[in-house]
Scaffold this motif. Structure first.
Motif, mmCIF file in Angstrom:
data_model
loop_
_atom_site.group_PDB
_atom_site.id
_atom_site.type_symbol
_atom_site.label_atom_id
_atom_site.label_comp_id
_atom_site.label_asym_id
_atom_site.label_seq_id
_atom_site.Cartn_x
_atom_site.Cartn_y
_atom_site.Cartn_z
ATOM 1 N N LEU A 388 0.846 -1.189 0.000
ATOM 2 C CA LEU A 388 0.000 0.000 0.000
ATOM 3 C C LEU A 388 0.879 1.236 0.000
ATOM 4 O O LEU A 388 1.853 1.325 0.766
ATOM 5 N N CYS A 389 0.539 2.183 -0.862
ATOM 6 C CA CYS A 389 1.263 3.452 -0.931
ATOM 7 C C CYS A 389 0.256 4.590 -0.870
ATOM 8 O O CYS A 389 -0.693 4.634 -1.660
ATOM 9 N N VAL A 413 4.070 -0.798 3.670
ATOM 10 C CA VAL A 413 3.278 0.427 3.606
ATOM 11 C C VAL A 413 4.227 1.586 3.377
ATOM 12 O O VAL A 413 5.270 1.695 4.040
ATOM 13 N N LYS A 414 3.875 2.443 2.438
ATOM 14 C CA LYS A 414 4.667 3.637 2.177
ATOM 15 C C LYS A 414 3.764 4.855 2.308
ATOM 16 O O LYS A 414 2.711 4.930 1.675
ATOM 17 N N VAL A 415 4.170 5.802 3.150
ATOM 18 C CA VAL A 415 3.408 7.020 3.407
ATOM 19 C C VAL A 415 4.317 8.210 3.140
ATOM 20 O O VAL A 415 5.382 8.331 3.759
ATOM 21 N N LEU A 437 5.834 -6.056 9.211
ATOM 22 C CA LEU A 437 5.342 -5.023 8.305
ATOM 23 C C LEU A 437 6.416 -3.958 8.126
ATOM 24 O O LEU A 437 6.869 -3.350 9.093
ATOM 25 N N ALA A 438 6.821 -3.743 6.888
ATOM 26 C CA ALA A 438 7.802 -2.700 6.565
ATOM 27 C C ALA A 438 7.064 -1.394 6.304
ATOM 28 O O ALA A 438 6.198 -1.335 5.429
ATOM 29 N N VAL A 439 7.385 -0.362 7.062
ATOM 30 C CA VAL A 439 6.730 0.940 6.961
ATOM 31 C C VAL A 439 7.754 1.953 6.480
ATOM 32 O O VAL A 439 8.761 2.195 7.150
#
Length: 525
Positions: A388-389, A413-415, A437-439
């Motif tokens: 998810l981005c 997840v990329k924010v 989970l990689a954030v």
């Protein structure tokens, strides 16, 4: 009670460091030098050539300097060759010697600096004589002195050509037509900034084995419409930044065509052209403001096997919930969805999550209507989501925290550039999955703010969508200096990085100048 006693976790010991590669003892080198024995003399030529095939370009060059046998074996087994195709390459007589030295080359690249004079038709004639039947891949860059006749002569000899890439050359459609007539096995054709297309008549030949066609930055690119409409095996089509109206070309694509992947970027195309297509599996729509929800809905109705959909709405608000709802209802096999500058709400997201159970990759960039409610919908409904981005969307910690309990298969997840999301929320997401989970999170105004909305490729969602980044497989420079491209079409990511380093470079430069000036003044006094 009823609980087992706690046992300390046993961590695996770290692996031992690799042993350093020690140079051979001087006694061994001395014995080899005295005896003059070649320990590879017993190896067959085929095995030695296979070893060279595992080496990089620099290592191959160094190995060719060891002895005459290695020089001959390396030259006879080299398959890739890239040459600086400036005019002195032919005038000095180096080109015939290079081509004669590497007779097995099947992948050739001739590249010239835009500001320099390039080789002309005689160079292509030499390539045709020495390498013609063995050529499989050919790349021509900025060869402004090459004409249609030179390309036709080369094509007549390179009858086994499979892939041709042409960029910033001055010949026209007749040269491409000659290639198509002579090279019946051609499978991939890429044409970019071909200068000689003004006033060209449409070519009257198709590619019977052509599978991939890329047209970029062309004036009068419609002269290649026959390739699009009459190539029976065409599967991938990219039309990027080409002038003219492309609706008639897309409308002429037959219903039984095998076209499965379509890239349209900065193009004059409308709902009429898009809605005429059938059976697409991959669709990229970037900055085509005349395509609306109506065209996307009509295309989705005829493309039930759609797997990837990338839409860059350019903040035009022409594609939204209506078109995405049609995609959700008709395209149950959707696996990847990338929306840039598209304003969607929970109404379409709920349908996508419910009707597309295989959706694994989702990217939302620059959407003004994507907030905490939409994020909660993703967390609750997208059970198969893995990556998810979210970029430049009005989400906050309250919405991002929902991911801690939702999306059980989520791994990354990329924010970016989301002002309402804090670093504490990103840390909570990391802890919630016990490190599984990689954030990837950055604060607005940081380094990530300089990146383009299409630089989401680290998450696996976007992979240079619609951009001109071909794989550089012909990178072996032989006997030629590095050529600075001088092109204005640098990747935006490169510009962003250089922009982020600019203030520091200026300060360092000013400091150095000041230091040198002080030293000079002290010397004068």
């Amino acid at each position: 009670m009823g609980q087992c006693s706690s046992v300390p976790l046993r961590r695996k010991p770290p692996p031992p460091p690799p042993s350093p590669i020690l140079p051979p003892p001087p006694q061994l080198l001395a014995s080899i030098a005295e005896s003059g024995e070649d320990h590879t003399d017993g190896l067959p030529e085929e095995l030695l050539a296979a070893v060279f095939g595992l080496l990089g370009s620099g290592d191959r060059k160094r190995c060719s300097l060891v002895c005459r046998r290695w020089l001959a074996t390396e030259a006879a087994s080299r398959l890739r060759l890239a040459l600086d195709a400036r005019a002195p390459l032919l005038d000095s007589g180096a080109l015939p010697q290079l081509l004669d030295r590497f007779p097995a080359v099947s992948k050739l690249a001739l590249k010239c600096d835009r500001r320099a004079e390039s080789v002309g038709d005689p160079a292509l004639a030499l390539v045709a004589d020495l390498l013609g039947p063995g050529l499989r891949r050919l790349k021509l860059r900025a060869l402004r002195a090459v004409t249609d006749d030179g390309v036709a002569a080369l094509a007549a000899a390179a009858v086994n050509l499979r892939k041709l890439s042409v960029g910033s050359c001055s010949f026209g459609a007749k040269g491409i037509e000659a290639v198509l007539r002579s090279c019946a096995q051609l499978e991939e054709l890429s044409i970019k900034r071909l200068r000689g297309l003004a006033g060209s008549e449409p070519i009257a030949v198709s590619g019977p084995h052509l599978q991939s066609l890329s047209l970029k930055e062309l004036y009068n690119g419609q002269c290649f419409s026959c390739l699009i409409t009459q190539s029976p095996n065409l599967k991938t089509l990219k039309i990027i930044r080409c002038s003219g109206d492309w609706d008639p070309v897309l409308q002429a694509v037959p219903r039984e065509a095998l076209l499965a992947e379509l890239h349209l970027e900065k193009l004059q195309v409308s709902d009429r052209g898009v809605s005429a297509l059938h059976g697409l599996e991959v669709l990229y729509l970037a900055k085509v403001p005349e395509v609306t929800d109506v065209g996307l809905a009509a295309l989705a109705t005829k493309s039930s096997r759609l797997r990837k959909l990338h839409v860059d709405g350019w903040k035009a608000n022409r594609i939204g919930d209506h078109g995405l709802t049609a995609v959700a209802r008709k395209c149950a096999s959707l696996q990847e969805l990338v929306l840039i500058g598209v304003n969607l709400t929970s109404a379409s997201l709920e349908l996508i999550a419910a009707n597309c159970p295989t959706l694994e990759r989702l990217a939302l960039c620059g959407s003004d209507t994507f907030g905490d409610a939409e994020m909660s919908c993703i967390a609750a409904k997208c059970a198969a989501l893995r990556k998810l981005c979210i970029k430049a969307c009005p989400v906050s910690d309250a919405g991002m925290d929902k991911l801690a309990q939702g999306c059980p298969r989520l791994v990354k997840v990329k924010v970016k550039k989301c002002c309402g999301v804090t670093s504490e929320c990103a840390e909570r997401l990391r802890v919630s999955r016990n490190g599984a989970l990689a954030v990837n999170f950055d604060m607005p105004g940081g380094v990530g703010e300089l990146q383009d909305a299409r630089s989401v490729d680290e998450s696996g969602v976007l992979d240079n969508a619609g951009s001109d980044v071909p794989p550089e497989d012909l990178d072996d420079q032989i006997g030629a200096p590095d050529i600075s491209s001088g092109s204005s079409g640098r990747p935006s990511r490169w510009k962003a990085r250089m922009g982020s380093l600019l203030p520091r470079s200026l300060s360092v430069s000013m400091f150095r100048r000041r230091t040198i000036g002080m030293r000079y003044s002290a010397h004068e006094s």
